[in-house]
Motif scaffolding. Sequence first.
Motif, PDB file in Angstrom:
ATOM      1  N   THR A 106     -10.880 -22.122   3.529  1.00 61.65           N
ATOM      2  CA  THR A 106     -10.703 -20.994   4.438  1.00 61.65           C
ATOM      3  C   THR A 106      -9.347 -20.331   4.225  1.00 61.65           C
ATOM      4  OG1 THR A 106     -12.098 -22.104   6.091  1.00 61.65           O
ATOM      5  CG2 THR A 106     -10.710 -20.302   6.864  1.00 61.65           C
ATOM      6  N   ALA A 107      -8.295 -21.142   4.113  1.00 58.88           N
ATOM      7  CA  ALA A 107      -6.948 -20.607   3.959  1.00 58.88           C
ATOM      8  C   ALA A 107      -6.761 -19.888   2.626  1.00 58.88           C
ATOM      9  CB  ALA A 107      -5.917 -21.730   4.086  1.00 58.88           C
ATOM     10  N   SER A 108      -7.275 -20.479   1.544  1.00 56.26           N
ATOM     11  CA  SER A 108      -7.124 -19.846   0.234  1.00 56.26           C
ATOM     12  C   SER A 108      -7.885 -18.529   0.181  1.00 56.26           C
ATOM     13  CB  SER A 108      -7.604 -20.774  -0.876  1.00 56.26           C
ATOM     14  OG  SER A 108      -8.980 -21.107  -0.727  1.00 56.26           O
ATOM     15  N   ALA A 109      -9.040 -18.472   0.823  1.00 51.30           N
ATOM     16  CA  ALA A 109      -9.799 -17.228   0.875  1.00 51.30           C
ATOM     17  C   ALA A 109      -9.014 -16.158   1.626  1.00 51.30           C
ATOM     18  CB  ALA A 109     -11.157 -17.457   1.541  1.00 51.30           C
ATOM     19  N   GLY A 110      -8.331 -16.590   2.696  1.00 54.70           N
ATOM     20  CA  GLY A 110      -7.516 -15.645   3.442  1.00 54.70           C
ATOM     21  C   GLY A 110      -6.376 -15.084   2.607  1.00 54.70           C
ATOM     22  N   VAL A 111      -5.761 -15.933   1.796  1.00 63.76           N
ATOM     23  CA  VAL A 111      -4.680 -15.466   0.911  1.00 63.76           C
ATOM     24  C   VAL A 111      -5.211 -14.445  -0.085  1.00 63.76           C
ATOM     25  CG1 VAL A 111      -3.056 -16.170  -0.892  1.00 63.76           C
ATOM     26  CG2 VAL A 111      -3.321 -17.576   1.160  1.00 63.76           C
ATOM     27  N   LEU A 112      -6.393 -14.683  -0.602  1.00 69.76           N
ATOM     28  CA  LEU A 112      -6.967 -13.815  -1.629  1.00 69.76           C
ATOM     29  C   LEU A 112      -7.437 -12.473  -1.079  1.00 69.76           C
ATOM     30  CD1 LEU A 112      -9.012 -16.526  -3.553  1.00 69.76           C
ATOM     31  CD2 LEU A 112      -6.908 -15.405  -4.311  1.00 69.76           C
ATOM     32  N   SER A 113      -7.602 -12.376   0.230  1.00 65.67           N
ATOM     33  CA  SER A 113      -8.033 -11.102   0.805  1.00 65.67           C
ATOM     34  C   SER A 113      -6.892 -10.097   0.887  1.00 65.67           C
ATOM     35  CB  SER A 113      -8.627 -11.323   2.202  1.00 65.67           C
ATOM     36  OG  SER A 113      -7.621 -11.716   3.123  1.00 65.67           O
ATOM     37  N   LEU A 114      -5.657 -10.572   0.871  1.00 72.92           N
ATOM     38  CA  LEU A 114      -4.507  -9.687   1.044  1.00 72.92           C
ATOM     39  C   LEU A 114      -4.368  -8.631  -0.060  1.00 72.92           C
ATOM     40  CD1 LEU A 114      -2.197  -9.112   2.963  1.00 72.92           C
ATOM     41  CD2 LEU A 114      -0.791 -10.744   1.683  1.00 72.92           C
ATOM     42  N   PRO A 115      -4.524  -8.974  -1.362  1.00 74.03           N
ATOM     43  CA  PRO A 115      -4.417  -7.937  -2.393  1.00 74.03           C
ATOM     44  C   PRO A 115      -5.412  -6.795  -2.219  1.00 74.03           C
ATOM     45  CG  PRO A 115      -4.300 -10.110  -3.386  1.00 74.03           C
ATOM     46  CD  PRO A 115      -4.674 -10.313  -1.959  1.00 74.03           C
ATOM     47  N   ALA A 116      -6.632  -7.106  -1.802  1.00 73.62           N
ATOM     48  CA  ALA A 116      -7.642  -6.060  -1.606  1.00 73.62           C
ATOM     49  C   ALA A 116      -7.201  -5.076  -0.531  1.00 73.62           C
ATOM     50  CB  ALA A 116      -8.979  -6.695  -1.228  1.00 73.62           C
ATOM     51  N   ILE A 117      -6.615  -5.589   0.531  1.00 72.49           N
ATOM     52  CA  ILE A 117      -6.152  -4.738   1.631  1.00 72.49           C
ATOM     53  C   ILE A 117      -5.019  -3.828   1.162  1.00 72.49           C
ATOM     54  CG2 ILE A 117      -5.084  -4.736   3.918  1.00 72.49           C
ATOM     55  CD1 ILE A 117      -6.424  -7.522   4.340  1.00 72.49           C
ATOM     56  N   LEU A 118      -4.034  -4.413   0.501  1.00 70.67           N
ATOM     57  CA  LEU A 118      -2.847  -3.657   0.096  1.00 70.67           C
ATOM     58  C   LEU A 118      -3.163  -2.593  -0.955  1.00 70.67           C
ATOM     59  CD1 LEU A 118      -0.221  -6.546  -0.046  1.00 70.67           C
ATOM     60  CD2 LEU A 118      -0.622  -4.900   1.797  1.00 70.67           C
ATOM     61  N   VAL A 119      -4.074  -2.899  -1.871  1.00 71.00           N
ATOM     62  CA  VAL A 119      -4.424  -1.922  -2.907  1.00 71.00           C
ATOM     63  C   VAL A 119      -5.123  -0.715  -2.299  1.00 71.00           C
ATOM     64  CG1 VAL A 119      -5.891  -1.517  -4.919  1.00 71.00           C
ATOM     65  CG2 VAL A 119      -4.467  -3.552  -4.822  1.00 71.00           C
ATOM     66  N   VAL A 120      -6.038  -0.932  -1.378  1.00 70.06           N
ATOM     67  CA  VAL A 120      -6.714   0.191  -0.713  1.00 70.06           C
ATOM     68  C   VAL A 120      -5.696   1.036   0.051  1.00 70.06           C
ATOM     69  CG1 VAL A 120      -8.366   0.844   1.076  1.00 70.06           C
ATOM     70  CG2 VAL A 120      -8.961  -0.937  -0.562  1.00 70.06           C
ATOM     71  N   PHE A 121      -4.778   0.385   0.753  1.00 67.95           N
ATOM     72  CA  PHE A 121      -3.743   1.123   1.478  1.00 67.95           C
ATOM     73  C   PHE A 121      -2.910   1.970   0.518  1.00 67.95           C
ATOM     74  CE2 PHE A 121      -3.258  -1.908   5.370  1.00 67.95           C
ATOM     75  CZ  PHE A 121      -4.532  -1.563   5.766  1.00 67.95           C
ATOM     76  N   GLY A 122      -2.534   1.375  -0.614  1.00 63.51           N
ATOM     77  CA  GLY A 122      -1.726   2.098  -1.588  1.00 63.51           C
ATOM     78  C   GLY A 122      -2.446   3.293  -2.160  1.00 63.51           C
ATOM     79  N   VAL A 123      -3.729   3.124  -2.480  1.00 65.42           N
ATOM     80  CA  VAL A 123      -4.521   4.230  -3.026  1.00 65.42           C
ATOM     81  C   VAL A 123      -4.692   5.333  -1.984  1.00 65.42           C
ATOM     82  CG1 VAL A 123      -6.823   4.870  -3.844  1.00 65.42           C
ATOM     83  CG2 VAL A 123      -5.722   2.802  -4.717  1.00 65.42           C
ATOM     84  N   ALA A 124      -4.931   4.958  -0.738  1.00 64.58           N
ATOM     85  CA  ALA A 124      -5.107   5.955   0.326  1.00 64.58           C
ATOM     86  C   ALA A 124      -3.833   6.767   0.539  1.00 64.58           C
ATOM     87  CB  ALA A 124      -5.512   5.271   1.622  1.00 64.58           C
ATOM     88  N   ALA A 125      -2.688   6.087   0.511  1.00 66.07           N
ATOM     89  CA  ALA A 125      -1.418   6.784   0.700  1.00 66.07           C
ATOM     90  C   ALA A 125      -1.086   7.687  -0.481  1.00 66.07           C
ATOM     91  CB  ALA A 125      -0.299   5.766   0.925  1.00 66.07           C
ATOM     92  N   ALA A 126      -1.348   7.203  -1.692  1.00 63.81           N
ATOM     93  CA  ALA A 126      -0.980   7.963  -2.889  1.00 63.81           C
ATOM     94  C   ALA A 126      -1.957   9.091  -3.195  1.00 63.81           C
ATOM     95  CB  ALA A 126      -0.890   7.018  -4.085  1.00 63.81           C
ATOM     96  N   ALA A 127      -3.255   8.819  -3.065  1.00 64.93           N
ATOM     97  CA  ALA A 127      -4.266   9.790  -3.473  1.00 64.93           C
ATOM     98  C   ALA A 127      -4.623  10.791  -2.385  1.00 64.93           C
ATOM     99  CB  ALA A 127      -5.527   9.061  -3.937  1.00 64.93           C
ATOM    100  N   LYS A 128      -4.594  10.353  -1.122  1.00 62.85           N
ATOM    101  CA  LYS A 128      -5.018  11.245  -0.037  1.00 62.85           C
ATOM    102  C   LYS A 128      -3.926  11.511   0.985  1.00 62.85           C
ATOM    103  CE  LYS A 128      -8.323  12.900   0.380  1.00 62.85           C
ATOM    104  NZ  LYS A 128      -8.750  14.222  -0.139  1.00 62.85           N
ATOM    105  N   GLY A 129      -2.723  11.016   0.733  1.00 60.86           N
ATOM    106  CA  GLY A 129      -1.616  11.304   1.637  1.00 60.86           C
ATOM    107  C   GLY A 129      -1.766  10.728   3.023  1.00 60.86           C
ATOM    108  N   VAL A 130      -2.457   9.595   3.155  1.00 63.80           N
ATOM    109  CA  VAL A 130      -2.611   8.961   4.465  1.00 63.80           C
ATOM    110  C   VAL A 130      -1.248   8.445   4.916  1.00 63.80           C
ATOM    111  CG1 VAL A 130      -3.701   7.078   5.742  1.00 63.80           C
ATOM    112  CG2 VAL A 130      -5.008   8.331   4.011  1.00 63.80           C
ATOM    113  N   ARG A 131      -0.847   8.808   6.129  1.00 64.22           N
ATOM    114  CA  ARG A 131       0.464   8.436   6.630  1.00 64.22           C
ATOM    115  C   ARG A 131       0.356   7.853   8.038  1.00 64.22           C
ATOM    116  NH1 ARG A 131       1.130   9.076   2.061  1.00 64.22           N
ATOM    117  NH2 ARG A 131       2.636  10.406   0.945  1.00 64.22           N
ATOM    118  N   PHE A 132       1.079   6.775   8.254  1.00 66.55           N
ATOM    119  CA  PHE A 132       1.180   6.168   9.575  1.00 66.55           C
ATOM    120  C   PHE A 132       2.607   5.712   9.804  1.00 66.55           C
ATOM    121  CE2 PHE A 132      -3.367   5.439   8.624  1.00 66.55           C
ATOM    122  CZ  PHE A 132      -3.926   6.038   9.743  1.00 66.55           C
TER     123      PHE A 132
END
Length: 250
Positions: A106-132
């Motif tokens: 369970t814990a290792s799966a949780g660690v592995l989910s973090l890159p997916a979250i951060l990459v989507v955030f980065g793409v949204a900010a860079a490609a579509k100018g999403v700002r918070f």
Amino acid sequence: MNAGTYQLIKLEVIRALRNKKYLFFTVMYPAALFLMLGGTLSGTTKVMGTELTMPAFYMVAMASFGALTAVLVGNSERIAKEREKGWVRQLRLTALPGRGYVLAKTASAGVLSLPAILVVFGVAAAAKGVRFEVWQWFALTLAIWAGSLVFAALGVAIGYCASGDNVRPITMLLYFGLSILGGLWMPTAAFPQWLRNICEWLPTHAYAGLGQAIELGGAPHVKDVAILAGYFVLFTGAAAWLYRKDSLKA
């Protein structure tokens, strides 16, 4: 956690990061879907039934979808195959406690989910100018990451109840069903009312709701948190029971 559990978590993370399939389906695929679904429309277009713009809505949806992929699909299939190959039985002969194996997965799966979250955030900010605001970025990351542990527990449970031959169809059925009905691929406001009433109680609907509430400047709704907490108790309880049942067979 004892030293054996920490070592197993480390092993699981390293093994997954070396897997090219993991890197594509859990890190690159959700970001690509974001660009396809939410990145083609104007940043001012509001999503039906929400006050969120299309890019903001799909940023949370695809970050959640990527985390779901990392913790549910990979976890269930690895556990089922390890059971068939006798790896789990070998671990029981070591000093690693039974709960340590379940916790490590369970814990290792949780660690592995973090890159997916951060990459989507980065793409949204860079490609579509999403700002918070800064606090919202941190809150979004924490909420989506913590919520993924619910589905990590579900992955463990599936891995212990399914064989290596049927684990994939079972996982895929739940994976796509929960993603679509939970509103990760499209807003549930487009569904008939009777279906929306059902969707509101699904864990993926509550999961997406965490991030959407934060994007609107508020705290996650109590109902969404309660639903996820209830499913987490249910899934972890099922995983523990199935592990003990599997141990008795060995």
